[in-house]
Design a protein around this motif. Sequence first.
Motif, short mmCIF file in Angstrom:
data_model
loop_
_atom_site.label_atom_id
_atom_site.label_comp_id
_atom_site.label_asym_id
_atom_site.label_seq_id
_atom_site.Cartn_x
_atom_site.Cartn_y
_atom_site.Cartn_z
N GLY A 195 0.73 -1.14 -0.05
CA GLY A 195 0.10 -0.04 0.00
C GLY A 195 0.54 1.45 -0.12
N PRO A 196 0.72 2.00 -0.83
CA PRO A 196 1.06 3.62 -1.11
C PRO A 196 0.41 4.46 -0.20
N THR A 197 -0.93 4.12 -0.04
CA THR A 197 -1.69 5.16 0.71
C THR A 197 -3.10 4.43 0.65
N HIS A 198 -4.06 4.54 1.43
CA HIS A 198 -5.14 3.64 1.67
C HIS A 198 -6.40 3.91 1.53
N GLU A 199 -7.01 5.02 0.61
CA GLU A 199 -8.17 5.63 0.54
C GLU A 199 -9.00 4.56 0.19
N GLU A 200 -8.89 3.61 -0.67
CA GLU A 200 -9.53 2.71 -1.06
C GLU A 200 -9.87 1.57 -0.16
N LEU A 201 -8.94 1.18 0.69
CA LEU A 201 -9.40 0.22 1.92
C LEU A 201 -10.35 1.06 2.78
N PHE A 202 -9.96 2.20 3.32
CA PHE A 202 -10.74 2.82 4.37
C PHE A 202 -12.10 3.07 3.69
N THR A 203 -12.29 3.48 2.69
CA THR A 203 -13.59 3.51 2.10
C THR A 203 -14.43 2.24 2.21
N LEU A 204 -13.82 1.17 1.91
CA LEU A 204 -14.27 0.01 1.82
C LEU A 204 -14.95 -0.63 3.35
N LEU A 205 -13.80 -0.10 4.25
CA LEU A 205 -13.91 -0.52 5.60
C LEU A 205 -15.16 0.27 6.19
N VAL A 206 -15.46 1.54 5.99
CA VAL A 206 -16.52 2.24 6.26
C VAL A 206 -17.96 1.77 5.70
N LYS A 207 -17.72 1.27 4.48
CA LYS A 207 -19.05 0.82 3.69
C LYS A 207 -19.30 -0.38 4.40
N GLY A 208 -18.30 -1.29 4.91
CA GLY A 208 -18.58 -2.49 5.34
C GLY A 208 -19.42 -2.45 6.67
N GLU A 209 -19.10 -1.48 7.50
CA GLU A 209 -19.61 -1.36 8.84
C GLU A 209 -20.94 -0.38 8.86
N TYR A 210 -20.87 0.81 8.15
CA TYR A 210 -21.66 1.90 8.51
C TYR A 210 -22.55 1.99 7.30
N SER A 211 -23.70 2.38 7.55
CA SER A 211 -24.79 2.52 6.54
C SER A 211 -26.09 3.65 6.82
N SER A 212 -25.79 4.16 8.15
CA SER A 212 -26.83 5.32 8.52
C SER A 212 -26.02 6.61 8.91
N TYR A 213 -27.26 7.67 8.24
CA TYR A 213 -26.54 8.96 8.66
C TYR A 213 -26.40 9.02 10.23
N LYS A 214 -26.98 8.34 10.92
CA LYS A 214 -26.55 8.50 12.59
C LYS A 214 -25.11 8.22 12.70
N ASP A 215 -24.43 7.33 11.91
CA ASP A 215 -23.29 6.95 12.18
C ASP A 215 -22.14 8.05 11.86
N PHE A 216 -22.42 8.88 11.09
CA PHE A 216 -21.46 9.84 10.67
C PHE A 216 -21.32 11.28 11.35
N PRO A 217 -20.56 11.96 11.29
CA PRO A 217 -19.20 11.82 10.65
C PRO A 217 -18.30 10.72 11.43
N VAL A 218 -17.32 10.49 10.79
CA VAL A 218 -16.43 9.57 11.41
C VAL A 218 -15.02 9.73 10.80
N ILE A 219 -13.84 9.65 11.63
CA ILE A 219 -12.64 9.84 11.14
C ILE A 219 -11.71 8.74 11.71
N LEU A 220 -11.09 7.99 10.81
CA LEU A 220 -10.34 6.75 11.08
C LEU A 220 -9.02 7.09 10.59
N TYR A 221 -7.86 6.58 11.45
CA TYR A 221 -6.43 6.78 11.03
C TYR A 221 -5.43 5.50 11.27
#
Length: 582
Positions: free
Chosen positions: A109-135
Motif C-alpha cells: 500500500g502506497p496510501t489507503h483511500e480505497e481500503l478505508f472507504t471499503l472499511l466504512v462501507k462494510g460497517e456503516y450505513s446510516s446517517y446516524k453513524d457519521f461523521p467518522v474519522i479513522l486513521y
Amino acid sequence: MLLRMSNLFLRTLREDPADAEVPSHKLLVRGGFVRRTAPGVYTWLPLGKIVLENVAAVVREEMNRIGAQEVLLPALLPREYYEATGRWTEYGDTLFRLKDRRGADYLLGPTHEELFTLLVKGEYSSYKDFPVILYQIQEKFRDEARPRAGILRGREFHMKDSYSFDLDDEGLRRSYEAHREAYIRIFDRLGLEYVIVKATSGAMGGSASEEFLAIAPSGEDTFVRSTGSDYAANVEAVVTPAPPARPIEGLPEARVHHTPGTPTIESLVDFLNGAGLGRTFTAADTLKNVMVKTRAPGEKDWEIVGIGVPGDREVDMKRLEASLAPAEVALLEEEDFAAHPFLVKGYIGPGALQANKIRYLVDPRVVEGTAWVTGADQADHHVVDLVCGRDFTPDGTIEAAEVRDGDPAPDGSGTLYTARGIEIGHVFQLGRKYTDAFSLDALGPDGKPRRITMGSYGIGVSRVVAAVVEQSHDERGIIWPRQIAPADVHVVGTGKGEQIEVALRIGRELEERGVRVLVDDRKGVSPGVKFTDAELLGIPTGVIVGRGLADGVVELRDRATGERSEVSLDSVVDTVVAIVNG
RNA sequence: CGGGGAGUGGCGCAGCUUGGUUAGCGCGCAUGCUUUGGGAGCAUGAGGCCGCGGGUUCGAAUCCCGCCUCCCCGACCA
C-alpha cells in the motif's frame, strides 16, 4: 528501563557515511539511529525507534483529541481494490507490485483511500453513524524513481494517514479544519519551523488542499515567502498582482519595424536599442508569445493556445500546468507549426492569433494601456507600441510566468523570496472520488441514500524525524527537542573511581521520578569519546559525573545552548527533574 | 529515462595510469599493560570470493568485453 550505553545496541560512527549528503542522513546514521538496508529502505535501531515512537505518540494524541479512531490496515493488498479506482494503472511504476504463489496480483500500500472507504462501507450505513474519522500509523511503500536523502525520501516510510467521512460539504469542511488545527498542534509540539501552503490539487480531483512544509534548505519543495508578512505559498499558487490599467489616449501608434535576425528576446532588445528609436528598451518591454496546446480530460483533440508573458520572464511549465489543470499541456512541435503557417516562429504576435481564433492568454501584468514590443507575424519583423486594449484584446490572463525573487507579494506586504521545504503533512478535501468508486452511501432520515464525502490527511512520521534533525543540529550532532528525544537526560560517568556507579545511581533515581534516562556507563572509554557521543546523540540535558565528584558536585549541560553549570550531588536529581518538567 | 561519480574487511579510503610474490592505511573490533575532562599510548591479534561473469597473460584488484548494483544532478513522482 534504564538505557545503558554499556549494553545498548548502538555503534556511533566517527565519519560521515559516503552516501549521505544532507545533515539528517549523516547524523542519523552516525548517531546509530538508523542503518540503510536497501535503497530508500532503513532499519531503525533502538534509539531511532524510540524517537520514531515519540513522534508517533504526539501524532496519536492529537489525532485522538479530534475524535479520530486508530485502526491498522494491512500493507499487503490485493489488486482488486485499486483496480476499482483505476489506481492500479494510474499509480504506474511507483506502485510496489507482487504476485502470490498462485499468480494473483498484490501490491504494497502506497496510501489507503480505497481500503478505508471499503472499511466504512462494510460497517456503516446510516446517517446516524457519521461523521467518522479513522486513521492509522503504518509503513507505506512507494517505489520512488529516485529515493534520496536518507529517510527524508524513502521507498518504505512511516506515515500517519487519516480519512474523514462526512454526510455533506459542510461536514467535510469541519473535518478538514479539525485536521488542520491538529496538524498545527502536532508540528508546534514537535518544535518544527514550518509553513502552510496552498497545494495545487493536481490530478487527484479534490478541492481544498494544503501542505505543511518544514523549512529546510534540503527540502525538495520550493515555495515563496514574503519579506513583509507570514505569507507563504507554492510557486504554483502565487497570484501576480496586476498593475492598474492606464489610459490609452495619447500613446504612440503601433509601428512595424524591420528587425532582421532577431528571433530571440535578447537579440531583439539589442537591435532596438541600436535602431535609434529615441528610447531604451529592456526585455521587460517585450511580449513573448509561447505557443502551447492543451487537451481537456477525455477529449481527443488538442487546442492551440497562445501564452503571452513579459520577455524578461520564462514560462514556468509547472505554473502553466497548474493554471490549466486538469487539462494536459504540451509545447507545440514542429508539425504543429507546419500545420498552421500563420504561426511564424520567433515572430508570433497577438494579431495572427486573434485573426485565426487562437485563444490568447496573457500574464496579469499585461493590462489595458500597456505598450509592448512583440512579433509582427512575419519573419524579421516586430511591432513596437502595440497597446493592450487598443491594438489587441487578450482572451484572459493566466499565471504562467516564472516567479522571481523580488517580485511583489500577492498580499502587498513586501517582496517574495524563494525557500525550500520538506513536505511533512498534507490535508486534502478529497470529495467523492472514492466514495463514488465504491458507492459509499449513508441512508438519510428521509430514507434516501446520501453519497459520503471524504477527506484524506497524511503526516510523514519518519520524514518528520529527519525534518527535525534538518532543523535542529549543529556541527557536533543532533539537538533533539525534548518531546521526541530518545531520553530527557544523558548521565555520563567519566573517571576511574566511583563515577560510573554514581552515574547509574543518579540515573535510577531520576527514572523513579519519571525522567527518561540514558546512562553512559561504559568502562575504559575516555571522556572525550563520551562527550563527543553525547553531543552526537543530542539528548537535551547532560549530567557529567566526573572529576567534580570528589568535591561533591556534578556538571549540568544543555545540549542546545551549550551552557554548563555545577550542581551539588545531593541536589542534582531535584534540579534535573525541575528542568525536565520545564 | 538522460548526465556525472563509485563498487577493495563492519565504516571511511589508497593501490589500478606503467599487471609481478604475504592487498595497504585510518577508524572500529579482540587481548594485555599503561592512560582517564574533549575522539589516549604501546604491544599482540581477528577480519577481505578486491561487485559478478567471461577474456588476454606465465601471472589480473590492476588490461579488454559484457552485466549488475549503489550514490549525486535532472526528468518523473506527492
